[in-house]
Every structure is written in C-alpha cells, then in structure tokens.
Design an enzyme around this catalytic site. Sequence first.
Site, short mmCIF file in Angstrom:
data_model
loop_
_atom_site.label_atom_id
_atom_site.label_comp_id
_atom_site.label_asym_id
_atom_site.label_seq_id
_atom_site.Cartn_x
_atom_site.Cartn_y
_atom_site.Cartn_z
N LYS D 95 63.01 -24.23 54.38
CA LYS D 95 61.61 -24.65 54.46
C LYS D 95 61.26 -25.27 55.81
O LYS D 95 60.12 -25.18 56.27
CB LYS D 95 61.29 -25.65 53.34
CG LYS D 95 61.45 -25.08 51.93
CD LYS D 95 60.29 -24.20 51.49
CE LYS D 95 60.50 -23.59 50.11
NZ LYS D 95 59.54 -22.51 49.80
N GLU D 117 51.24 -28.28 49.33
CA GLU D 117 51.57 -28.27 47.91
C GLU D 117 53.09 -28.33 47.81
O GLU D 117 53.79 -27.95 48.74
CB GLU D 117 51.08 -26.96 47.26
CG GLU D 117 52.04 -25.77 47.37
CD GLU D 117 52.20 -25.26 48.80
OE1 GLU D 117 51.39 -25.62 49.68
OE2 GLU D 117 53.15 -24.48 49.06
N SER D 376 69.69 -20.13 50.64
CA SER D 376 68.44 -20.75 51.06
C SER D 376 68.42 -22.27 51.03
O SER D 376 67.66 -22.88 51.76
CB SER D 376 67.29 -20.21 50.21
OG SER D 376 67.49 -20.50 48.85
C1 PLP Z 1 66.27 -23.72 48.29
C2 PLP Z 1 65.08 -22.89 47.96
N1 PLP Z 1 65.20 -21.58 47.92
C3 PLP Z 1 64.15 -20.79 47.62
C4 PLP Z 1 62.92 -21.33 47.32
C5 PLP Z 1 61.81 -20.40 46.93
O1 PLP Z 1 60.84 -20.28 47.94
P1 PLP Z 1 60.76 -18.96 48.80
O2 PLP Z 1 60.77 -17.80 47.84
O3 PLP Z 1 59.46 -19.11 49.52
O4 PLP Z 1 61.90 -18.89 49.72
C6 PLP Z 1 62.73 -22.71 47.36
C7 PLP Z 1 61.43 -23.34 47.07
O5 PLP Z 1 61.29 -24.53 46.88
C8 PLP Z 1 63.85 -23.51 47.69
O6 PLP Z 1 63.75 -24.86 47.72
#
Ligand code: PLP
Lengths: 269, 269, 394, 394
Positions: D95, D117, D376
């Site tokens: 993020k 948000e 992620s």
């Molecule tokens: C660690 C992590 N992975 C994935 C996501 C999902 O978001 P995005 O699909 O935009 O990557 C989030 C959202 O809070 C997240 O915190």
Amino acid sequence: MKLLEQQLRSLRSSGRKALVPYFVAGLTPDWTQHVEAAVLAGADAIEIGIPFSDPMIDGVVIQEGVLRSLEAGTTLDSICKDLSSLSTHVPLVAMTYYNIFFHYGLERAAGKLAASGITGAIVPDLTIEESREWHDACDADDIATIFIVAPSSTPDRVALLASGTEGFCYASARMAVTGRSADAVDAKRVIADARAISDVPVYVGIGIGTPEQARDASMVSDGVIVGTALVQLILDGGDVRAIEDFIGSFRLAIDTAPARSDFLSDAEE
Amino acid sequence: MKLLEQQLRSLRSSGRKALVPYFVAGLTPDWTQHVEAAVLAGADAIEIGIPFSDPMIDGVVIQEGVLRSLEAGTTLDSICKDLSSLSTHVPLVAMTYYNIFFHYGLERAAGKLAASGITGAIVPDLTIEESREWHDACDADDIATIFIVAPSSTPDRVALLASGTEGFCYASARMAVTGRSADAVDAKRVIADARAISDVPVYVGIGIGTPEQARDASMVSDGVIVGTALVQLILDGGDVRAIEDFIGSFRLAIDTAPARSDFLSDAEE
Amino acid sequence: MSESPSFMSSPDARGHFGEFGGRFVPEALMPACLELEVAFRDAWSDDAFQLEYRTVLKEFGGRPTPVTPLPRLSDRLGLELYAKREDLAHTGSHKINNVVGQTLLTKRMGKTRVIAETGAGQHGVATATAAARFGLACTVYMGEVDTKRQVLNVFRMELLGATVIPVTSGSRTLKDAVNEAMREWVSCVSDTHYCLGSVMGPHPFPWMVRELQSIIGIEASAQLEEMGVGTPDLVVACVGGGSNAAGVFAGFANTSARLVGVEAAGGSAVGKGSPGVLHGMKSLLIQDEFGQIEEAHSISAGLDYPGIGPEHAFLATSGRAEYESIGDDEVLDALKLLSELEGIIPALETAHAVAWIMKEAGGAIPKGSKVLLNLSGRGDKDVAQVREILRGER
Amino acid sequence: MSESPSFMSSPDARGHFGEFGGRFVPEALMPACLELEVAFRDAWSDDAFQLEYRTVLKEFGGRPTPVTPLPRLSDRLGLELYAKREDLAHTGSHKINNVVGQTLLTKRMGKTRVIAETGAGQHGVATATAAARFGLACTVYMGEVDTKRQVLNVFRMELLGATVIPVTSGSRTLKDAVNEAMREWVSCVSDTHYCLGSVMGPHPFPWMVRELQSIIGIEASAQLEEMGVGTPDLVVACVGGGSNAAGVFAGFANTSARLVGVEAAGGSAVGKGSPGVLHGMKSLLIQDEFGQIEEAHSISAGLDYPGIGPEHAFLATSGRAEYESIGDDEVLDALKLLSELEGIIPALETAHAVAWIMKEAGGAIPKGSKVLLNLSGRGDKDVAQVREILRGER
Ligand SMILES: Cc1ncc(COP(=O)(O)O)c(C=O)c1O
Ligand SMILES: Cc1ncc(COP(=O)(O)O)c(C=O)c1O
C-alpha cells in the site's frame, strides 16, 4: 425538445416558479398518496427516488430512507407498478444511481420508466461523458436526461452540462451531499454560468431545507428541489396531511417572494 | 596441598566413602542445626550454599530454596555470622556463584570464608580459565577451589580440571542442572578420565537423589554429594530429626555397598 | 568484508574486552562455547559462509535496510537527522541479522535444534523465523510474566512452528529466561545451539553477535557516504543487551563520530551498575550491595535487562562511547513525535534513543549536528501497550 | 522508467479498459478527477517527480523489496517458488507504493489534506504514514464495524496524527467507507485529495494506482532475471480491489507468464459478479438481481470488497489473466504452512494466493513450474484474529 422540457418551459413562461419535491419511492406503503398530497399542495413536478444500495451523493437522511425502502423490498418494477395507480398531471422524474438502469438494461429501463409515466431521469453518478448509451436508450421513449452542475464545475463544464441537459438544469447549491444547508455564493455562480449558455430552466437543489431557503433560491432560479427535509418528515411518521402542510408552506414562501432575493445579497456581505 | 585436600585424602585412605550434603544457608533460621544433624548422621563434609539471585545451574528445588533464603535476608556476612555458632569437626565448603565473591571483593571474601571455618569453595560459573584471580585470593587463606567436570568435558578438559582442582574433583553425573536423576554412562566416563590424570579424590554430584543412587555412585567414586533431595526435605518442613534420618539412610546405603557397583554395569547393558 | 574496524576489534583469546567479557559458565557448557568459537572463527573467515549469510540477509531478511533522512524532525530539533531503518528488516527489528548468522552456523555445526531466550518476543520471533526457514527445531524460553504481556508474540512463534516455554522461576522475565535457556542448554548441547539474542553471555557470543550485527554500521556508513552526508557527528542507539548499538557503532568506531548508547533509566547498567558476573560474562550490572542482581524495570521489555554487553562496558569505561539513560515518561512523547512528524512508529526500545536526541538537541547535541539514529525496530508490537498507557493517563 | 508494458497499457482518453472503467461520479467531483488526471500525467512524465517518487520509496519506503526463494515450500509442493516481499515495505504491505505517489501528487497540486477509506486499516495506516511524512492533514473513513475489529490500526493511525471517522451507514464496512469518503470529498475537493487505496474508483485512479504499483512487477522481473530465474511460468497475487495484483502483473503482462489473481470466495467479483457501476467505475461487481450491491464476506478485511478494479475486469474478460477464488477455510492452512516452512507469516489477504498455489500444485500448476507469488503484506495485523479463530476451532 423532449416533452418534459416543453412542459417546464411553459411553466416558466406562466411566471410560476417550480417546486419539485423528492420522494424515496417505496419508503412507506402509501408513498404514492404522499406524492398526490404534494401535488395537491402545489408541487409542479415530482422526483421519484429509486433506491440504490450505495447512495454515494446522499446524506444520512436520504440514506436512511433508501435503506428502509430497500428493506421493504422496493425494486424498479415494484415502483413502476405502484405508479400505475397514481393519478396526477405533473411531470415525474426518476432519480437514481446508474447501476439500477445499467443492470436492468438501459433500453428496457427507459421503456419501463416511460410506460409508468416518467418523463425524465436524474442519475447523479452518470457523467455527461459516459451518458451516450443512456441518452440513446432514452430517445425512443422521450425521456429527458437531467444533468447536475456543481459549484466546482468550471465554466467550460457548466457550458457542456447546461447545453447537454434536458428538461432542466439541476444546479446544486453547494459542495456537499444532499441534506446540508445551502450556500448562497456557490449557487449564485453556477446559475449565472448556466444562464449565460442556455435558456433551459435552472432549478436549485441540494441544501434547500426550509421555506425561507426555497423562497430565496426561487428568486434567482426557475425552481427549487426539496428532498432531505421532506424525507425526514416522512421518516418521522408524517402523514398525508403533514406533507400537504409542508409542501404548502414551501409553495406559499415561493409564491410570496419579492422580486429580488436576499439569498444572494446576504451572502455577499 | 591445601588442608581440605589433605583431610579428604586421608578420609579416602581410611576406606570411607565421603557423604557430602548440600544446604542452602539461611533457608531456615535453624539451618546450622540442620548441618549439625547431618554431621551427626554421618556426613563427612558440608556444602554451604550461599544464595545468589540467579542460580543458573540449579534446578527448581534449589532455586526455590535460594529464593526463600534471600527473602529472609541472607547474605554472605549473615551466613558467616551463623557459622560462628556452629560446632562441627567436618570440613565446610562454600558453594555459590562467582558474582557473590567478585562483588564482595575476592580477597575479602576468601578471608571471610576462612574466618568462618570454610576451607573450600565450589563456584560453578567460575571456569578454570577465569579462576586465576580467585585462586590467588584463596591461597593466602588456604581455601581450596574445587572444579566440576561434566560429561561433555573433553578428555583434555577433564585433564585440565582434574589437575587444577583442589580438595576433590566434582564429577557431575549427567548433563543437566541439579535435581535430575543421575545417568550412569555419563558419570562413568568422567570419573575414569579424571582418575587417569590425577589421584585427587573424585566425588559424584548432580543427580544423586536416593540412597540407592548414592550407594551406586559411591562404588565408582570417592564420595557423593546430595543436594536437591535434601533441600526438598527441608522445604517440605523436615526438621532436625528428619534430616538425621535422611542422611542416615544415605550413610547406610553407602557403607553397605558391595565392592563393585551395578551403577556402571547396569548402564552398560 | 567481515572485518570490524580496529577500535572495536576482536576480544583477546579468552574473550575479554579490557577487563570485561570472558566466559563464566558451568563446565558443562564450556565445550559448547569452545566449539562455537572455533566454528564461528572458521565460518566467518570462509567466503562461502559470508556469501550465504549475506545472500540470506538480502533475499530473506530485506537488507540493505535504507537510511532515511528525517526532515521534519530535523527542522523541529535544529539537527540534521538520519535513521538507519532496522524496523524494515524481516520480523521488524535488527534481531534477524543475528539469528540468520547463528542458524546458519547451527547447520554448519551439524546441530538440528536451536533454543533462545526472549523478553518481549522480538528475538524469539526472529529465532523462530530463521529456524523455520532452515528447518531447525526451535524452543523459546520466555518469562511467564512476559508470555502474558505478549500473548500475540507467543502465538506468532507458535505459528512459526516453535515451542514457547513459560519460565516460572525468579522474576519470570527476561533475566530468568536466560537462566532457564542456559539450564536447558546444559542438557542438550550435543544437538542444540543456544541462539543468544544480544551481545552478551559467554565468549564468543558478545563478539559473534556484534560481528553479525556490524552489517548495520557497515551499510550505514557506506549509505551516508553515498548520500553525500559523510561521517555523522553523532551515532545514537538504544541499549538493552546492546546488539543494535554494537552493530551500528562498529561502522563508526574508528571515525570521529561520537557514539551514544541510550539505556532505560530503570535498566541502566552503565549509569547505575557496577562490575559483576552474570549470564556467562563479566560486565556492568545492576546489583544490590550484596551482589544480588536487581530486576530492571522499563516500559520496554527489550531494555528490561539488568546488564549490558561486555564490549559496551569496555567502551564506556574506556570513554570511546557514552551511555545515557531515559525514563519511561520521556519515551512516549518521543514515540508520538517520530510517528507524527516522520510517519514512522518506532519500537519503545528505539524511542529511548529518539527521546535522548529530543532532550539534548541544542544541549549535549550542538545545533546543526549530523546525527545517525539507529532505528532498531518498529512499534507495531508495542501499540497495544502504548494505547493502554495513554488511555490510563486520560 | 514510468512506462508499463504495452499489454497493460494506458486506458483510453476517458479511462476505459475495454468496456470497463470510465468515470461515474457526481459532477461535483468531475473537476477534481480531471485535475488529478492532468496532474498525474504531468507528474508521471516529469523526471523530477519520478526521481522524488523513487527516492522516497527507496529511502523511506524500503524499496526495492527482495525476491525470496521459498525452498522448503517449493520442495513440499514440487514447484519452484519465489516471493516478492511487499511485506517488507514500510507499514507492512504494498500500500505504501501507492500512497507515496499520491501524497507527492497532493503536494504538487497544492493541496494540504488527504482523505482515505480503509477496510482493515492497512491503506489507512499507509496514508496516515505518508501524510505524516509530508506534513499533510489526514482523515480516514473506516466502517464502524471495522474500527471495532481493528482497534489497534485505528490507534496506529491516530499516533500518526490522522483523524479516523467511523462510518455508520450501510453495512459499516469498506464499501460504505468508500461511499462516505466520496461524500466528504465532494465538500472539500478544493484543498483535499482523495487518496484511494486500490486500482478502483473513477479514472484516473485505476490507471494511476496501477502505475504507482507497477514498481512491484518492474522490480520483480529484473530481480528474477538477475537471480538467473528468468520469466516465471506463473505470477500469482491476491485480489481485493486489485492493486498488488495489477502492480505485479504490470511487470509480466507482455511475457509468456500466466497471470492469476486470487479472490476471496465471499468477495469474488470475477467469479460471481457481473458488469455494473459502483464507486465511480464500471467493472465486475457482486450484485443481486435488481442491481443492488451485495456485501462481500471474507475472513480477510482487505478482500472484503464486492468489486474489482476495472482493468482486472478487462484482463479477465479478455483472457489475459485468470481469476480464481479461495474460501476462508483454506486460507488458515496456507498461512500456517508458509509460516512454518519459510518463516514468513503472510497477511490473510496474501494467504489466499498461497492457498491457491497449494491447492493447484501439480494440478492447474504443472509440477516444476516457476511461480512468482506476490507476498503483498505481512500477517502481524492478523495474528490476533487468527489466534481467535484457531482457538475457537479447538
Ligand atoms: C496485504 C494486503 N494484500 C492485499 C490487499 C488487497 O488490496 P489490493 O487488491 O488492492 O492489493 C490488501 C488490502 O488491504 C492488503 O492489506
Ligand atoms: C527493537 C529493539 N531494539 C532494541 C532492543 C534491545 O536489544 P539490543 O540492545 O541487543 O539491541 C530490542 C530487544 O528486544 C528490540 O526489540
């Protein structure tokens, strides 16, 4: 020129300022009687709010109304069915978010509205840039698409929207969601910009909560839209009689307005 | 050769296996009477445990004893004072962690021990490599420094320790902290290694909890040290009489041992 | 690559830094200490080991961690501040540098299991992490009081496959966890390595852990050079056992930089301690008049230790480094300030270093000084505690 | 440096990816969207902006994040697995890449405040972090239900100086937080930027956020090259709004790699959704027969969203990427396995991607495949929740 605009232009020609109440369709079982009461008390057109789960531009009061209506099982079809029992001579304008029509099918939705006596639609999240398909779908059914101009709209955009809108140009009185009080300066510029471009009627909405505000707004525009305050009344249990009184008080304020408004001069101080 | 070693060698020459109980000094107000009772019941030397806040090599029972003693306000000075009232003929050996002496001042500590009739010291966290200063401090006061050999000690290290130790060589019976039961194989190798290098008496400690274990251990060594089981007895409220019985039972087991032990042969099975 | 600058050079053959250090352990552990020393010397001078260590730290550990300028805090304090970001290393603190080295060494020694002590759980989590990565069994000793204070870190270790043993002896905190880990090590030295968490314990730990952490200082000094900052006037780190401080100091010991270690006031072994012997080392310790070790008391579990690594004791008495202390009350303000001005929530441990900088900016730290802060860890582990405290204050 | 590979190229002039995307917002917001588009185009082609963005991500954000081989999980599954470690970026997930770009842009536009948000709080914490770093005021909208589920993330944002507003409308979760943030943006567009957290919303957000996240894929592809791995057979990422997936896909869209996005079964906009319009975009949405948006339900708050970014809708319908879904029950096992075997506790969101790989190894994923997992985020934020669930199961 679509029927709605012809009607609203002739209303203006008659010297009468339009009063347009907004109802959440399906909020109560007798909601069409509320509409009839409003017409009886002097409404010139009606906004029929079709509930959507995510009313992005609406404030808490209308959100609450929409939610209750959805819980009661309201759908586009149920609303159209209810409307078949409505007997009124004033124009009806649908107000909802784009997904309702998009999901229903644009042409199917336009046909459905027309068959229910609706002649215009306000879709606040449908930008003019994305409106082509909807517009095309509406043409066959003579449904007017009404665009909103905002205080933040640049003169260019006001020009674009004022020339694109049909029926009337919806001038939002301030930079806020529905249900907050009007800001004179904001409204003033938008209306002036719109008038400079087009002679379509301009109605002020968003933030008109009292007869005084309605009176002031009507003095610089061709009409006013009243939403939140009316929905609040109905949420609080207001009946047909209360609605008549409420609309009547707005009618009175508008009709007894002096020629020039304090709505603007006040704000300039 | 320091006095302590002379005494313990002559004990061995007399054919008697040494029985060395360990007491947490200050654990009860009458702890010196416990010591006297043990001597009466056949102890040949006494380990006087001087409490330290962080008894790294001790198991839960001795930790508990040490903690209680500390809470009662025991200090090196208070112990020495208590010892002045003790009348006994057997050697006294201090057992504590190095910080107690280091903080007190090495020479001052050695002097204090000597003045209280203590003639040896076991300091389990004082490695032979770091023992020079302490050793020097002890020489003037004829205090013997006793080193521990462990099952993990390499033959080289056993050699180093067995030749460096004074009084006796403390063979720990297993790789564990005090209070777990003895492991015959472990003890056997260490004792053999020590004996190959030096004729200093070898006592087995750590893990001798029952008269049978004591008997077995005594059959392959010159003496046994009993700690945890005795401290447990005292923690459980055992009085002078109970201590006499306890030590007496160990004495009896040792004295009635056959010439050759099952302690080792068992383990070889 | 593996050499530390000569001021913080190797200890003598028996592990002494001046009068401090050495080995004060039960004989049962001496062979393991000796074996470890040989293994580490051998590994540390082996290019293949160095390469593996560096590669794991890069690919798995997230090194190099950046040096971050702190413009808004600098403005506020009238200093030129930089932070070495150990909070961005895997598991959230510098602890990973040490455990990666020690677990690689464990494998090299042919051992299959590690044990560790932990206070707040940072070192325990780091050890469990590296053990998982290399397929080693792992047992972590943690004071019972701390297991209750840090329930989530216990669970984190368990998720990583480690067994956490609550230590119920003594004060039931870090000091006792070390005692217990040592006790356990006695009974399993043959297949188990004791992965000590700071520059403390018997030789070779203080030296080995410093070497494994020196990557912090080596990186930071190159990064400051590259950023055009050059040698800082001051290098500041918090000190529990002293591993993050030793690691960053190692990069600057032979420069003109002042080195400052910041202890918790309630665990200030340099400020309030005296020479003594504990946990295998001779160092400065907090102890009472009889040589009984006192319990440290700090808002931050990672500084809740009554001693300090022996090399720090040496650096303190020799004057090469200075040691200051900071009280609990000053720590929260520092944590808040760094969070609000720079978007970095530091660990409570780290916040001690920040607090000292805040307090002395313009005083002991002349205006305009270039200051390198070793940002040893992130505050995520501490937010629940900080929240409770701030709520209590209201 | 700023160019994405041509498969995932720029949307058309009005922000469409095929039939999806566009702008569906109140007129009050159109000027802001247009201004933002111009500002972003301008900034993104400005070397000075690119340099600042890259520098902040490097010095402050911890980039590049490493690519970590996962040898033990690879062995277990018969695959060759690599993880791109966004969990090591500052604040613990990808993020930060997005918010650093957007806050820099906010300053460039002369605005002084950001709103955002957030669901679980990751994007809120990231936004609060970047806002603190650049001295911007920050307000975060969070569903009331989520503020209660994620008390510590609320506190974290507050520590960073942000104001958190609990949203009490609708389902009181992420979807409603977006509505509320949009509503608020209407009343403060002149000085406030809406820092949207994923590749969703009105143009230019889906494109801009993808560009800002594409650094993930660009880095990863170069790193795999450097490690001698070359092009992976498969790139797998979890999908909430889709920003981490878009970011990593961007580096491989024009290669032979299969691209797989993994949604939560209870929020599977591709699997169970149909075209619709929400939150300013046309995309795939979960909705009932009347076009009312349904609430998503997932164990992981970050995937608890009824839509998906419009570019993903396009990639799905065009067949360039595949979208799969994973149920709550499969997620916990994946989280445990990665923790135990590799010493990395992933976020619950990320664990969806891991779970799909576990499930399909040897099936939809042929044995021996080279797989890049976009890791992620870290699981620290989730351990309390996971602990509760596992305890409940016992
Ligand atoms: C660690 C992590 N992975 C994935 C996501 C999902 O978001 P995005 O699909 O935009 O990557 C989030 C959202 O809070 C997240 O915190
Ligand atoms: C973030 C952090 N900093 C500092 C310390 C103190 O340890 P040391 O002094 O060894 O760096 C700890 C210990 O847990 C820690 O977690």
